[in-house]
Design a protein around this motif. Sequence first.
Motif, PDB file in Angstrom:
ATOM      1  N   ALA A 128      46.813  34.389  -1.747  1.00 17.94           N
ATOM      2  CA  ALA A 128      47.777  34.190  -2.835  1.00 17.94           C
ATOM      3  C   ALA A 128      47.381  32.999  -3.695  1.00 17.94           C
ATOM      4  CB  ALA A 128      49.181  33.988  -2.259  1.00 17.94           C
ATOM      5  N   LEU A 129      46.964  31.922  -3.054  1.00 17.35           N
ATOM      6  CA  LEU A 129      46.521  30.749  -3.813  1.00 17.35           C
ATOM      7  C   LEU A 129      45.274  31.053  -4.628  1.00 17.35           C
ATOM      8  CD1 LEU A 129      47.224  27.872  -1.314  1.00 17.35           C
ATOM      9  CD2 LEU A 129      48.010  27.962  -3.668  1.00 17.35           C
ATOM     10  N   LEU A 130      44.324  31.756  -4.028  1.00 20.43           N
ATOM     11  CA  LEU A 130      43.117  32.134  -4.765  1.00 20.43           C
ATOM     12  C   LEU A 130      43.478  32.970  -5.991  1.00 20.43           C
ATOM     13  CD1 LEU A 130      40.242  33.104  -2.310  1.00 20.43           C
ATOM     14  CD2 LEU A 130      40.258  31.292  -4.014  1.00 20.43           C
ATOM     15  N   ALA A 133      52.029  25.845  -6.564  1.00 18.02           N
ATOM     16  CA  ALA A 133      50.772  26.111  -5.850  1.00 18.02           C
ATOM     17  C   ALA A 133      50.581  25.113  -4.715  1.00 18.02           C
ATOM     18  CB  ALA A 133      49.593  26.056  -6.819  1.00 18.02           C
ATOM     19  N   LEU A 134      50.850  23.833  -4.981  1.00 12.47           N
ATOM     20  CA  LEU A 134      50.678  22.804  -3.948  1.00 12.47           C
ATOM     21  C   LEU A 134      51.736  22.939  -2.854  1.00 12.47           C
ATOM     22  CD1 LEU A 134      49.636  19.710  -6.075  1.00 12.47           C
ATOM     23  CD2 LEU A 134      48.187  21.310  -4.800  1.00 12.47           C
ATOM     24  N   LYS A 135      52.924  23.383  -3.219  1.00 11.41           N
ATOM     25  CA  LYS A 135      53.968  23.612  -2.216  1.00 11.41           C
ATOM     26  C   LYS A 135      53.553  24.754  -1.281  1.00 11.41           C
ATOM     27  CE  LYS A 135      58.879  24.549  -1.689  1.00 11.41           C
ATOM     28  NZ  LYS A 135      60.154  24.818  -2.358  1.00 11.41           N
ATOM     29  N   GLN A 189      35.736  26.073  -1.141  1.00 11.42           N
ATOM     30  CA  GLN A 189      34.444  26.673  -1.462  1.00 11.42           C
ATOM     31  C   GLN A 189      34.641  28.160  -1.720  1.00 11.42           C
ATOM     32  OE1 GLN A 189      31.594  26.587   1.729  1.00 11.42           O
ATOM     33  NE2 GLN A 189      29.907  26.408   0.291  1.00 11.42           N
ATOM     34  N   PRO A 190      35.130  28.503  -2.906  1.00 12.15           N
ATOM     35  CA  PRO A 190      35.412  29.909  -3.198  1.00 12.15           C
ATOM     36  C   PRO A 190      34.131  30.724  -3.349  1.00 12.15           C
ATOM     37  CG  PRO A 190      35.714  28.580  -5.148  1.00 12.15           C
ATOM     38  CD  PRO A 190      35.404  27.634  -4.016  1.00 12.15           C
ATOM     39  N   GLY A 249      39.191  22.860 -13.053  1.00  8.40           N
ATOM     40  CA  GLY A 249      40.442  22.093 -13.023  1.00  8.40           C
ATOM     41  C   GLY A 249      41.269  22.426 -11.799  1.00  8.40           C
ATOM     42  N   ASN A 250      41.335  23.703 -11.443  1.00 12.17           N
ATOM     43  CA  ASN A 250      42.099  24.116 -10.271  1.00 12.17           C
ATOM     44  C   ASN A 250      41.395  23.728  -8.975  1.00 12.17           C
ATOM     45  OD1 ASN A 250      44.181  25.166 -11.794  1.00 12.17           O
ATOM     46  ND2 ASN A 250      43.211  27.158 -11.958  1.00 12.17           N
ATOM     47  N   ALA A 251      40.067  23.773  -8.977  1.00 10.91           N
ATOM     48  CA  ALA A 251      39.318  23.332  -7.802  1.00 10.91           C
ATOM     49  C   ALA A 251      39.591  21.853  -7.550  1.00 10.91           C
ATOM     50  CB  ALA A 251      37.824  23.581  -7.995  1.00 10.91           C
ATOM     51  N   THR A 252      39.685  21.084  -8.612  1.00  9.34           N
ATOM     52  CA  THR A 252      39.969  19.652  -8.495  1.00  9.34           C
ATOM     53  C   THR A 252      41.361  19.419  -7.942  1.00  9.34           C
ATOM     54  OG1 THR A 252      38.481  19.170 -10.322  1.00  9.34           O
ATOM     55  CG2 THR A 252      40.096  17.495  -9.793  1.00  9.34           C
ATOM     56  N   ILE A 253      42.327  20.212  -8.394  1.00  6.02           N
ATOM     57  CA  ILE A 253      43.709  20.068  -7.904  1.00  6.02           C
ATOM     58  C   ILE A 253      43.758  20.297  -6.400  1.00  6.02           C
ATOM     59  CG2 ILE A 253      45.995  21.156  -7.944  1.00  6.02           C
ATOM     60  CD1 ILE A 253      45.499  21.654 -10.974  1.00  6.02           C
TER      61      ILE A 253
END
Length: 177
Positions: free
Chosen positions: A26-28, A52-54, A84-85, A94-98
């Motif tokens: 789901a996050l991916l 997303a973080l929750k 590591q997608p 940006g999302n990888a950084t988050i």
Amino acid sequence: MEQSSGADRSNANAKVRQLSKCAHLALLHYLILGNNHNDNNAAVSGQHKKQALKLLDETILALFRDARPKVRRAAQGNCLALLQPAPQHQFNNGNATIVSNHVGEYSNAVLENVISHAKKSGVFAKEDVVKVLHILRFLQQALPLLNASASKQSSSIVQNLLSLVFLNGNSTNHNDG
């Protein structure tokens, strides 16, 4: 009757591992595909970032503390997969950084909590040692994957690990004599 309770327990463990996998997927999907349809390079922000973080906190990271080894390893593996997608997904930087920053902050918080307890009591509690072992197992693979922008977290993690070593050395010396 005992066989059915063992089977029930095994079934429950499998369901929890599957929950972790579903949260990972789901996050991916959210971070890669469901992001901003207008701008594929824009990072999630605001309420979407919080959601997303929750999800990451309440599913995958929460299972890092699970007493069941298979469940814990599954959660750690799913978190590593987020860091590591697969190359075909073209994961948004940006999302990888988050995700990377959040995982770094979580790891740091665990280590800082253990250090704080050890400094207050002068010894490492058994449950704190277990927490450190679990996070070390994860960091063994995750530390190299933390995003370059998470270098502050990475260096803080290394500093906390060194603090743990020195605290352990001091408590060993005090216990010896």
